[in-house]
Motif scaffolding. Structure first.
Motif, PDB file in Angstrom:
ATOM      1  N   PHE A  33     -15.545 110.713  51.534  1.00  0.00           N
ATOM      2  CA  PHE A  33     -14.904 110.256  50.297  1.00  0.00           C
ATOM      3  C   PHE A  33     -13.396 110.112  50.484  1.00  0.00           C
ATOM      4  O   PHE A  33     -12.784 109.138  50.023  1.00  0.00           O
ATOM      5  CB  PHE A  33     -15.229 111.235  49.170  1.00  0.00           C
ATOM      6  CG  PHE A  33     -14.784 110.748  47.810  1.00  0.00           C
ATOM      7  CD1 PHE A  33     -14.044 111.576  46.977  1.00  0.00           C
ATOM      8  CD2 PHE A  33     -15.100 109.475  47.368  1.00  0.00           C
ATOM      9  CE1 PHE A  33     -13.647 111.135  45.727  1.00  0.00           C
ATOM     10  CE2 PHE A  33     -14.698 109.033  46.121  1.00  0.00           C
ATOM     11  CZ  PHE A  33     -13.962 109.865  45.291  1.00  0.00           C
ATOM     12  N   PHE A  36     -12.671 107.038  52.516  1.00  0.00           N
ATOM     13  CA  PHE A  36     -12.816 105.835  51.671  1.00  0.00           C
ATOM     14  C   PHE A  36     -11.572 105.634  50.819  1.00  0.00           C
ATOM     15  O   PHE A  36     -11.048 104.508  50.709  1.00  0.00           O
ATOM     16  CB  PHE A  36     -14.078 106.004  50.814  1.00  0.00           C
ATOM     17  CG  PHE A  36     -14.142 105.063  49.626  1.00  0.00           C
ATOM     18  CD1 PHE A  36     -14.115 105.565  48.332  1.00  0.00           C
ATOM     19  CD2 PHE A  36     -14.238 103.693  49.813  1.00  0.00           C
ATOM     20  CE1 PHE A  36     -14.193 104.704  47.239  1.00  0.00           C
ATOM     21  CE2 PHE A  36     -14.315 102.841  48.726  1.00  0.00           C
ATOM     22  CZ  PHE A  36     -14.291 103.356  47.438  1.00  0.00           C
ATOM     23  N   PHE A  96     -15.324 122.847  41.762  1.00  0.00           N
ATOM     24  CA  PHE A  96     -15.813 121.524  41.390  1.00  0.00           C
ATOM     25  C   PHE A  96     -15.383 121.141  39.976  1.00  0.00           C
ATOM     26  O   PHE A  96     -15.036 119.987  39.709  1.00  0.00           O
ATOM     27  CB  PHE A  96     -17.349 121.496  41.524  1.00  0.00           C
ATOM     28  CG  PHE A  96     -17.918 120.158  41.194  1.00  0.00           C
ATOM     29  CD1 PHE A  96     -18.629 119.956  40.002  1.00  0.00           C
ATOM     30  CD2 PHE A  96     -17.743 119.080  42.049  1.00  0.00           C
ATOM     31  CE1 PHE A  96     -19.161 118.718  39.707  1.00  0.00           C
ATOM     32  CE2 PHE A  96     -18.270 117.844  41.736  1.00  0.00           C
ATOM     33  CZ  PHE A  96     -18.991 117.659  40.562  1.00  0.00           C
ATOM     34  N   HIS A 107      -7.497 109.572  36.231  1.00  0.00           N
ATOM     35  CA  HIS A 107      -7.950 108.218  35.925  1.00  0.00           C
ATOM     36  C   HIS A 107      -7.496 107.744  34.568  1.00  0.00           C
ATOM     37  O   HIS A 107      -7.261 106.544  34.356  1.00  0.00           O
ATOM     38  CB  HIS A 107      -9.468 108.109  36.093  1.00  0.00           C
ATOM     39  CG  HIS A 107      -9.875 108.058  37.527  1.00  0.00           C
ATOM     40  ND1 HIS A 107     -10.437 109.125  38.170  1.00  0.00           N
ATOM     41  CD2 HIS A 107      -9.747 107.097  38.455  1.00  0.00           C
ATOM     42  CE1 HIS A 107     -10.654 108.809  39.452  1.00  0.00           C
ATOM     43  NE2 HIS A 107     -10.239 107.580  39.637  1.00  0.00           N
TER      44      HIS A 107
ATOM     45  N   LEU B 418     -10.798 100.765  39.826  1.00  0.00           N
ATOM     46  CA  LEU B 418     -12.170 100.866  39.315  1.00  0.00           C
ATOM     47  C   LEU B 418     -13.113 101.397  40.393  1.00  0.00           C
ATOM     48  O   LEU B 418     -14.017 102.200  40.112  1.00  0.00           O
ATOM     49  CB  LEU B 418     -12.639  99.488  38.833  1.00  0.00           C
ATOM     50  CG  LEU B 418     -11.928  98.995  37.575  1.00  0.00           C
ATOM     51  CD1 LEU B 418     -12.324  97.565  37.270  1.00  0.00           C
ATOM     52  CD2 LEU B 418     -12.259  99.889  36.396  1.00  0.00           C
ATOM     53  N   SER B 419     -12.873 100.993  41.636  1.00  0.00           N
ATOM     54  CA  SER B 419     -13.757 101.475  42.704  1.00  0.00           C
ATOM     55  C   SER B 419     -13.547 102.965  42.935  1.00  0.00           C
ATOM     56  O   SER B 419     -14.498 103.689  43.267  1.00  0.00           O
ATOM     57  CB  SER B 419     -13.523 100.680  43.984  1.00  0.00           C
ATOM     58  OG  SER B 419     -12.391 101.172  44.669  1.00  0.00           O
ATOM     59  N   MET B 420     -12.299 103.404  42.725  1.00  0.00           N
ATOM     60  CA  MET B 420     -12.045 104.850  42.847  1.00  0.00           C
ATOM     61  C   MET B 420     -12.822 105.613  41.791  1.00  0.00           C
ATOM     62  O   MET B 420     -13.419 106.665  42.065  1.00  0.00           O
ATOM     63  CB  MET B 420     -10.552 105.155  42.680  1.00  0.00           C
ATOM     64  CG  MET B 420      -9.757 104.956  43.927  1.00  0.00           C
ATOM     65  SD  MET B 420     -10.292 106.060  45.224  1.00  0.00           S
ATOM     66  CE  MET B 420     -10.861 104.895  46.392  1.00  0.00           C
ATOM     67  N   MET B 421     -12.843 105.072  40.568  1.00  0.00           N
ATOM     68  CA  MET B 421     -13.589 105.738  39.495  1.00  0.00           C
ATOM     69  C   MET B 421     -15.066 105.758  39.825  1.00  0.00           C
ATOM     70  O   MET B 421     -15.750 106.776  39.677  1.00  0.00           O
ATOM     71  CB  MET B 421     -13.347 105.005  38.165  1.00  0.00           C
ATOM     72  CG  MET B 421     -11.991 105.271  37.574  1.00  0.00           C
ATOM     73  SD  MET B 421     -11.601 104.195  36.201  1.00  0.00           S
ATOM     74  CE  MET B 421     -12.727 104.788  34.981  1.00  0.00           C
ATOM     75  N   GLY B 423     -16.398 105.524  42.782  1.00  0.00           N
ATOM     76  CA  GLY B 423     -16.615 106.391  43.928  1.00  0.00           C
ATOM     77  C   GLY B 423     -16.636 107.852  43.530  1.00  0.00           C
ATOM     78  O   GLY B 423     -17.485 108.644  43.974  1.00  0.00           O
ATOM     79  N   PHE B 424     -15.718 108.198  42.628  1.00  0.00           N
ATOM     80  CA  PHE B 424     -15.670 109.583  42.137  1.00  0.00           C
ATOM     81  C   PHE B 424     -16.976 109.948  41.458  1.00  0.00           C
ATOM     82  O   PHE B 424     -17.549 111.024  41.668  1.00  0.00           O
ATOM     83  CB  PHE B 424     -14.466 109.717  41.189  1.00  0.00           C
ATOM     84  CG  PHE B 424     -14.570 110.859  40.232  1.00  0.00           C
ATOM     85  CD1 PHE B 424     -14.762 110.642  38.878  1.00  0.00           C
ATOM     86  CD2 PHE B 424     -14.495 112.168  40.695  1.00  0.00           C
ATOM     87  CE1 PHE B 424     -14.854 111.702  37.999  1.00  0.00           C
ATOM     88  CE2 PHE B 424     -14.598 113.220  39.812  1.00  0.00           C
ATOM     89  CZ  PHE B 424     -14.776 112.988  38.462  1.00  0.00           C
ATOM     90  N   PHE B 427     -19.688 110.291  44.010  1.00  0.00           N
ATOM     91  CA  PHE B 427     -19.434 111.489  44.811  1.00  0.00           C
ATOM     92  C   PHE B 427     -19.872 112.756  44.087  1.00  0.00           C
ATOM     93  O   PHE B 427     -20.477 113.659  44.666  1.00  0.00           O
ATOM     94  CB  PHE B 427     -17.945 111.565  45.183  1.00  0.00           C
ATOM     95  CG  PHE B 427     -17.555 112.891  45.727  1.00  0.00           C
ATOM     96  CD1 PHE B 427     -16.869 113.801  44.950  1.00  0.00           C
ATOM     97  CD2 PHE B 427     -17.915 113.237  47.019  1.00  0.00           C
ATOM     98  CE1 PHE B 427     -16.520 115.034  45.462  1.00  0.00           C
ATOM     99  CE2 PHE B 427     -17.572 114.471  47.526  1.00  0.00           C
ATOM    100  CZ  PHE B 427     -16.871 115.378  46.755  1.00  0.00           C
ATOM    101  N   THR B 428     -19.568 112.819  42.790  1.00  0.00           N
ATOM    102  CA  THR B 428     -19.971 114.023  42.056  1.00  0.00           C
ATOM    103  C   THR B 428     -21.491 114.135  42.060  1.00  0.00           C
ATOM    104  O   THR B 428     -22.043 115.228  42.237  1.00  0.00           O
ATOM    105  CB  THR B 428     -19.485 113.994  40.596  1.00  0.00           C
ATOM    106  OG1 THR B 428     -19.999 112.825  39.971  1.00  0.00           O
ATOM    107  CG2 THR B 428     -17.999 114.014  40.521  1.00  0.00           C
ATOM    108  N   VAL B 430     -23.599 113.027  44.281  1.00  0.00           N
ATOM    109  CA  VAL B 430     -24.096 113.438  45.606  1.00  0.00           C
ATOM    110  C   VAL B 430     -23.745 114.899  45.865  1.00  0.00           C
ATOM    111  O   VAL B 430     -24.575 115.669  46.379  1.00  0.00           O
ATOM    112  CB  VAL B 430     -23.468 112.528  46.691  1.00  0.00           C
ATOM    113  CG1 VAL B 430     -23.729 113.057  48.079  1.00  0.00           C
ATOM    114  CG2 VAL B 430     -24.010 111.120  46.556  1.00  0.00           C
ATOM    115  N   HIS B 431     -22.512 115.274  45.505  1.00  0.00           N
ATOM    116  CA  HIS B 431     -22.075 116.629  45.790  1.00  0.00           C
ATOM    117  C   HIS B 431     -22.910 117.667  45.050  1.00  0.00           C
ATOM    118  O   HIS B 431     -23.242 118.736  45.567  1.00  0.00           O
ATOM    119  CB  HIS B 431     -20.588 116.753  45.407  1.00  0.00           C
ATOM    120  CG  HIS B 431     -19.975 118.051  45.784  1.00  0.00           C
ATOM    121  ND1 HIS B 431     -19.819 119.086  44.903  1.00  0.00           N
ATOM    122  CD2 HIS B 431     -19.492 118.474  46.975  1.00  0.00           C
ATOM    123  CE1 HIS B 431     -19.227 120.109  45.524  1.00  0.00           C
ATOM    124  NE2 HIS B 431     -19.029 119.754  46.795  1.00  0.00           N
TER     125      HIS B 431
END
Lengths: 115, 435
Positions: A33, A36, A96, A107, B418-421, B423-424, B427-428, B430-431
């Motif tokens: 991550f 990326f 977390f 954001h 937007l891609s960061m949002m 991705g976040f 990611f959450t 998956v994590h």
């Protein structure tokens, strides 16, 4: 001499790879991550270098969202890593939760500054 | 009593007809005051005066020192034009003086001045007021030893046959003047920095201004083409003045005389004087080359009303109608009328295109500058009245809600954020699902 340094670099690279393979999967996911996010930031900087910085606020917002997310993910990784003695007493769930809240604030700010 | 009532009724019924004579469109008779030194000029120059009368001018002949002449009465000008055929007058009679004549021209009326070799200081002063300087030497005349008119009597070459005529269809008509124009009198020079005077008939390069009766003691003050024989001035208020140093050019004798230029074997039956002055007279009295601009309009493309304000980068259209007066209003056709969108300097300069019927129009985009602009048309052409049209209009910048919502150049940044949002979010997920 040159061949031995070349061999040394290769040996080093192999050592690094095998050491990294031993890290737990969840940390590897976090690393992915972070990678990326940093890549996205680099792409934006390259784009700005070509096109110019016209909507500068948008540029800052985009880059900052990438860097901010990367930083927060790195913090999460530090706190979740079991080998890290400093955060032995911190529950990973707490880490977390902090990560999620910080990202929300980040954001929110990014969306406002994007213009 | 009954007689008075009848008289009154008759008077009332005549009034509507009186008012017709003031209609602006139909040409009414114009009054011209002609001041003479000597009433014999009335008959010796009758061809010129008759050509004016035939064009509906009412000529009032007076002696220059008649004590009853005046140009104004009770603040109104009594005449529409003035002709000064009185070169030797020392002082005008009545209430006319240099200031009155200058005021007459300043109020837009036309003037013809003819001097000759006994021109008084008074006439010279009036000419100087109009921008033309006669030769100061009181006995000088224009002499030309190569461009004189061959004649049996005078051998001192003061009778010139000049064909250095300006080329302008507006000033002199479209028909070319074939025969040379006869001239005998004093010359004048124009100040080169004065751009309102024009030489209509200039002397040839071999002419000079000196006393014909004595030997030349000093070099002549004005020589060559700098000597102007007939000049015109169009003032900034479009009043037109004709100045010449030879009264005898207008005479019947010169109109009817044949002419042969020295060194040239063609003998012309009639000199060009009559055609020259008939056409020039038409120009001086605004029967030709008088432009009128009406109906200046501007509006946004697609809308007919004139807005009170434009915004930057608006598309607008500008149109004006220009007519030329030559007996009637004819459409003026030209391809060099330009409009400027001006604020301290022209931001837009466009040539107006015409529909050949007098309508000139163009369309352009308001520049990316806000402020108070003017639509300016500055049309100065030789022989035509100057058109100085100007209409002010403010231009405002964009309102805060007139900007584009999303800037195309910033799409990569929008995409990155937007891609960061996204991705976040992924990611959450998956994590959390990863043990």
């Amino acid at each position: 001499m040159v061949r031995s340094t070349g061999n040394d670099a290769q040996a080093l690279f192999h050592a690094l790879r095998s050491a990294y393979a031993a890290t737990p999967t969840n940390l590897k996911i976090i690393d992915l991550f972070v990678g990326f996010a940093v890549c996205t930031a680099l792409i934006q900087v390259a784009y700005m270098a070509i096109v110019g910085s016209f909507p500068f606020n948008s540029f800052l917002s985009g880059v900052l969202s990438c860097i901010g997310t990367a930083v927060l993910a790195v913090c999460l990784r530090i706190q979740v890593n079991k080998e890290n003695k400093e955060f032995k007493d911190l529950a990973p769930e707490r880490a977390f939760a902090d990560f999620v809240l910080c990202n929300l604030v980040l954001h929110l700010v990014i969306m406002n500054f994007l213009g | 009593m009954r007689g008075k009532a009848e008289l009154f009724l008759i008077f009332i019924s005549v009034l509507p007809f009186l008012s017709l004579s003031f209609s602006a469109e139909s040409p009414k008779e114009r009054r011209v005051l002609v001041l003479l030194d000597d009433l014999a000029i009335k008959s010796s120059h009758s061809l010129f005066f008759d050509s004016l009368k035939s064009r509906r001018f009412l000529l009032h002949f007076r002696l220059a020192d008649d004590p009853e002449i005046s140009l104004r009465r009770y603040g109104q000008h009594l005449y529409d034009a003035l002709i000064l055929f009185c070169p030797s007058v020392q002082r005008f009679g009545g209430s006319i003086d240099v200031a009155a004549i200058a005021d007459f021209v300043d109020s837009g009326h036309d003037l013809i001045i003819a001097a000759d070799n006994n021109a008084s200081d008074f006439i010279r002063e009036i000419a100087t007021e109009c921008g033309v300087d006669f030769d100061e030497d009181p006995v000088a005349m224009v002499i030309d030893h190569t461009s004189y008119a061959v004649s049996d009597t005078e051998g001192d070459h003061t009778l010139l046959a000049s064909d250095n005529i300006i080329e302008s269809d507006v000033i002199l008509g479209s028909k070319k003047i074939e025969a040379p124009v006869l001239f005998k009198g004093i010359g004048h020079s124009l100040n080169p920095s004065n751009n309102l005077v024009v030489k209509v008939l200039s002397a040839s390069p071999s002419a000079y201004s000196a006393n014909p009766k004595s030997k030349l003691a000093n070099p002549p003050t004005i020589t060559g083409s700098a000597i102007s024989l007939v000049s015109i001035v169009q003032a900034r208020n479009n009043a037109r003045v004709l100045i010449t140093g030879s009264l005898i050019m207008f005479s019947n004798r010169f109109f009817r005389s044949g002419v042969q230029k020295a060194g040239n074997s063609t003998k012309h039956e009639r000199s060009g004087n009559e055609q020259f002055f008939t056409e020039l007279g038409k120009w001086v009295f605004h029967e030709r080359g008088h432009l009128k601009a009406v109906n200046i309009r501007h509006h946004k493309v697609g809308v007919t009303d004139e807005p009170a304000m434009y915004r930057i980068s608006d598309d607008l259209e500008y149109s004006v109608e220009i007519y030329e007066w030559s007996g009637t209003s004819e459409p003026y056709v030209a391809d060099d009328v330009q409009v400027q969108f001006y604020m301290m300097s022209p931001y837009v300069l466009k040539t107006l295109s015409t529909n050949q019927k007098g309508l000139y129009s163009t369309a352009f985009k308001v520049p990316d500058v806000y402020g108070v602009f003017q639509f300016k048309v500055e049309y100065h052409r030789l022989g035509y009245t100057t058109l100085s049209l100007s209409k002010q209009i403010p231009v405002r910048p964009y309102r805060h809600n007139e900007y584009e919502r999303f800037i195309p150049a910033a799409y990569p940044y929008y995409g990155a954020a937007l891609s960061m949002m996204a991705g976040f979010f992924i990611f959450t997920a998956v994590h959390l699902h990863n043990k």
